[in-house]
Every structure is written in structure tokens, then in C-alpha cells.
Design a protein around this motif. Structure first.
Motif, PDB file in Angstrom:
ATOM      1  N   TYR A   1       0.832  -1.204   0.000  1.00  0.00           N
ATOM      2  CA  TYR A   1       0.000   0.000   0.000  1.00  0.00           C
ATOM      3  C   TYR A   1       0.871   1.259   0.000  1.00  0.00           C
ATOM      4  CZ  TYR A   1      -3.503   3.420   1.386  1.00  0.00           C
ATOM      5  OH  TYR A   1      -4.319   4.519   1.425  1.00  0.00           O
TER       6      TYR A   1
ATOM      7  N   LYS B   1       1.085   4.313  -2.794  1.00  0.00           N
ATOM      8  CA  LYS B   1       0.766   5.694  -2.445  1.00  0.00           C
ATOM      9  C   LYS B   1       1.942   6.646  -2.666  1.00  0.00           C
ATOM     10  CE  LYS B   1      -2.576   6.786  -1.223  1.00  0.00           C
ATOM     11  NZ  LYS B   1      -3.754   7.146  -2.031  1.00  0.00           N
TER      12      LYS B   1
ATOM     13  N   THR C   1      -2.300   8.407  -7.142  1.00  0.00           N
ATOM     14  CA  THR C   1      -3.393   7.531  -6.714  1.00  0.00           C
ATOM     15  C   THR C   1      -4.353   8.305  -5.811  1.00  0.00           C
ATOM     16  OG1 THR C   1      -2.264   6.782  -4.700  1.00  0.00           O
ATOM     17  CG2 THR C   1      -1.870   5.497  -6.708  1.00  0.00           C
TER      18      THR C   1
ATOM     19  N   THR D   1      -7.506   7.087  -2.775  1.00  0.00           N
ATOM     20  CA  THR D   1      -8.176   5.984  -2.085  1.00  0.00           C
ATOM     21  C   THR D   1      -9.603   6.379  -1.748  1.00  0.00           C
ATOM     22  OG1 THR D   1      -6.102   5.164  -1.142  1.00  0.00           O
ATOM     23  CG2 THR D   1      -8.137   4.459  -0.069  1.00  0.00           C
TER      24      THR D   1
ATOM     25  N   ASP E   1      -8.331   9.696   1.041  1.00  0.00           N
ATOM     26  CA  ASP E   1      -7.063  10.393   1.226  1.00  0.00           C
ATOM     27  C   ASP E   1      -7.184  11.803   0.676  1.00  0.00           C
ATOM     28  OD1 ASP E   1      -7.097   9.987  -1.479  1.00  0.00           O
ATOM     29  OD2 ASP E   1      -5.218   8.877  -1.578  1.00  0.00           O
TER      30      ASP E   1
ATOM     31  N   THR F   1      -7.973   1.585  -4.001  1.00  0.00           N
ATOM     32  CA  THR F   1      -7.071   2.645  -4.431  1.00  0.00           C
ATOM     33  C   THR F   1      -7.054   2.679  -5.952  1.00  0.00           C
ATOM     34  OG1 THR F   1      -5.668   2.569  -2.462  1.00  0.00           O
ATOM     35  CG2 THR F   1      -4.668   3.423  -4.470  1.00  0.00           C
TER      36      THR F   1
END
Length: 392
Positions: free
Chosen positions: A87, A91, A98, A100, A135, A237
Motif C-alpha cells: 500500500y 501511495k 493515486t 483511495t 485520502d 485505491t
């Protein structure tokens, strides 16, 4: 008003026949409303999707790992560490961006003062609400704005404070205020930092073709420590890149860690699949609609012609007394209008006060005009003498 009374009496004279015809025309209008609904939904979905992929394509992740591979991942004691590493790689890679949008959870409240209509799950004595973990990039992609308070700050995504910042959907404004503290059933405490605009939304092309309005959602930041939720965060994501080759780096990293086998699908490709599914749905509905509409129109026209033949003597006397053909036509038209009004009440009950209902009402008026057209022409071309001769 007199025409309305006559029309209602005419309908009651043939209750069963008119009831069957009413069911047919109602079914036709309801089917038409669903066709319009699907078409408008696809158009709106495409517009919103195109709005978020203006410059770069967005890709979703699909897990193709077989069951034996998944069993191996979950039984590995190091799986949590490996999932976290994958992960973090996704990111922080410089090759792509990206965001999420982890919407696979619910917010269960210990003390709930919201309206029941906002809850989506029931687990007495508590109710569950839609929850999405986002995010900072998510806020940029979907251009979130607040009507009260403010969005999450960058510190909110990295802090480990006692209370978790919380954004509430627009519909919660009647039940909560800024800085309210909300406690869930696990004992976690959230403080309200803002209320989202009414138009706030997000989409998940890999999950469905729906547009999710955030009006009834709880929104929290993806925290620095996801505990056992890294797998959920990975699968929700989305990768933003103009070079699909960069996606292979994610697969390579996952393979190195002994984790998932991925398939990457672009939002544009997913939109084509959604479009194909909805096109098929529209074709099936349109076929059924066409058959029902043709039968209902033929039945209604035949019924009106039979009505004219049955009441020829009455119409002849009406015209001999100075009446006009137009009043007879209005009487026939009122019968159809009454049926259409009742049919559209059912459409309104399904779709509410919406553009779908308005379009269906307009379509019903057109159909009503076509149904009355032949009987109206038939009456207009018949003189008093012919009416008297037919009545003998």
C-alpha cells in the motif's frame, strides 16, 4: 366539469374492459419511465466520469488471485506487514498518482440522533451509516467543498489524535453541528470538522454503475495505521497515469511480496462495459414497452370507436339540439385524460417530482393525442344525417 362527469360515467359503464386498458397503458408509461431513467442515469454517469478523467486516465484494481493464493496470503503471519508495504508503495511511487476511496465499511453509532431514513443498516439497538475512508487526493479528484466548516488538512491524514476528524454529508446538517463529538460502538471518537456540499459525490466503476451522493455519508481520512484494513485500502485505491506500463510496477511489487494477482481496468473501458450493459437493458425494456404500448393503443382506439357506435343515437340527438361535435370529442378525450392522470400518479409514486416524471407525462399526452386522433376524425366527418341513419 360536466364533461368530466360524463367521461367518468362512460368509463364506469365498461369497468372491466376499461380497467384492463388502464393496466396496459399504465404498464406502458411505467416501462417508458424506466427507459428514460436508465438513459438519463448513463448520461449523467458518463458526464461525471469524463469530468474526473479530463487529463489522465484512471485505473481500478481487480483481484484475480485464486482461492489457494488467498488462503496462503491470510495464513502468512507476515501478511499484514507485506500488505502495508504494498500500500505504501502504491501511495508514494513517483511513477503515478493515486487516490483511495474505501467505501467497504459502515459507521455504527453508540448514540444516534439522526433520522432513520439516513441509516442503511440495522443492528438493534444501533443503526449503521455509509462510511468512506478517503485520502487527500480524493478531495482534489472530486473537488469536494464544504458548506460549513472545512475539509481535512494534511495533518489529519498523519495524526494519531484521540479524536478522528469527520466530514458529514449535507443531509446530516439537521442533526449535528460543527465540533460535535460522535462515538461509535467500538468506542472511537470523531469530531465534526465540516459538512459537505449537497452536490458532493463519488463513483466506483469497478463496483457498480451508480453515482454515490455523499449527502448521507460519514467521511473520515485514511489514517497512518490501517491495522487489518490494508487489503481493503489496496483494492479501493485508484491509479492515475497516462502510461499503462507503470501499472506493471504494482503487479511486480505484489508478486515480489507474494501477494495478489491484479488486473487493471481503465475507467473509460469500464464505462464502455457499463454502457453495453445498460444498452442491453434499454433494448429489452424497449421491446416489452413497444409490445405493451401497441396493444394498449389498439385497445383504447377500438374501445373509443365502439363507444361512438354504441352512443350514435345520443350523439345525433345532441347535434340536433344544437350541440357541437367538439363537445363530443372533448368527452372522449376526457376519458383518455382520466386514465393517463391515474397512470401518471403511479409513475409519480415511483420516480417522484423529477425530470423522468415530467418526460413521461409529456409522452403520455402525445400518446393520448394519437389515441383520440382517429375517433375525432371519424366524428368530424360524420354529419347529422349519417348519425341518424346509423342510429336506426
Amino acid at each position: 366539469m360536466e364533461q368530466l362527469r360524463y367521461a367518468w360515467e362512460d368509463i364506469k359503464d365498461q369497468k372491466i374492459r376499461n380497467f384492463v386498458l388502464f393496466i396496459q397503458i399504465t404498464a406502458a408509461l411505467v416501462l417508458f419511465s424506466f427507459i428514460v431513467s436508465v438513459a438519463l442515469h448513463v448520461s449523467s454517469y458518463r458526464e461525471k466520469l469524463n469530468g474526473i478523467i479530463e487529463s489522465q486516465e484512471i485505473y481500478l484494481i481487480r483481484d484475480l488471485t485464486d482461492q489457494s493464493g488467498l488462503d496462503q496470503i491470510w495464513t502468512n503471519p507476515d501478511s499484514s506487514t507485506k500488505l502495508r508495504e504494498l500500500y505504501q508503495f502504491m501511495k508514494h511511487s513517483p511513477l503515478f498518482d493515486t487516490y483511495t476511496a474505501d467505501a467497504q465499511h459502515f459507521m455504527w453509532l453508540a448514540e444516534d440522533k439522526s433520522h432513520n431514513s439516513l441509516a442503511v443498516r440495522s443492528n438493534p439497538p444501533h443503526k449503521g451509516y455509509n462510511l468512506i475512508k478517503i485520502d487527500d487526493k480524493f478531495m482534489d479528484v472530486y473537488e469536494l467543498q464544504c458548506v460549513e466548516g472545512s475539509l481535512f488538512t494534511r495533518e489529519d491524514f498523519s495524526s494519531t489524535k484521540e479524536t478522528i476528524p469527520l466530514l458529514l454529508g449535507y443531509d446530516f446538517r439537521s442533526f449535528y453541528q460543527l465540533n460535535d463529538i460522535i462515538t461509535d460502538t467500538r468506542g472511537f471518537r470523531y469530531h465534526v470538522v465540516g459538512f459537505l456540499e449537497q452536490s458532493s459525490y463519488f463513483i466506483q466503476p469497478g463496483k457498480s454503475g451508480e453515482i454515490y451522493s455523499l449527502g448521507t455519508w460519514f467521511v473520515i481520512p485514511v489514517g497512518p495505521d490501517l491495522d487489518g484494513s490494508y487489503d481493503s485500502a489496496i483494492m479501493t485505491t485508484y491509479i492515475i497515469t497516462d502510461d499503462p506500463y507503470h501499472l506493471q510496477r504494482i503487479q511486480q511489487k505484489s508478486t515480489e511480496l507474494g501477494l495478489f494477482t491484479f488486473e487493471f481496468r481503465s475507467f473509460s473501458e469500464q464505462m464502455r462495459r457499463i454502457q453495453e450493459d445498460h444498452d442491453l437493458q434499454i433494448k429489452i425494456l424497449a421491446l416489452i414497452f413497444s409490445v405493451v404500448l401497441i396493444f394498449s393503443m389498439i385497445g383504447l382506439i377500438s374501445n373509443l370507436v365502439q363507444f361512438i357506435d354504441t352512443h350514435t343515437k345520443e350523439f345525433a340527438i345532441h347535434m340536433l339540439c344544437g350541440g357541437q361535435v367538439s363537445s363530443i370529442i372533448r368527452r372522449i378525450l376526457t376519458q383518455i385524460i382520466l386514465m393517463l392522470i391515474l397512470a401518471n400518479v403511479i409513475v409519480f409514486a415511483i420516480h417522484g417530482a423529477s425530470s423522468i416524471t415530467l418526460v413521461t407525462i409529456a409522452f403520455g399526452l402525445v400518446i393520448g393525442s394519437l389515441i383520440v386522433l382517429y375517433p375525432a376524425i371519424k366524428l368530424s366527418t360524420m354529419g347529422i344525417n349519417e348519425l341518424l341513419r346509423r342510429s336506426e
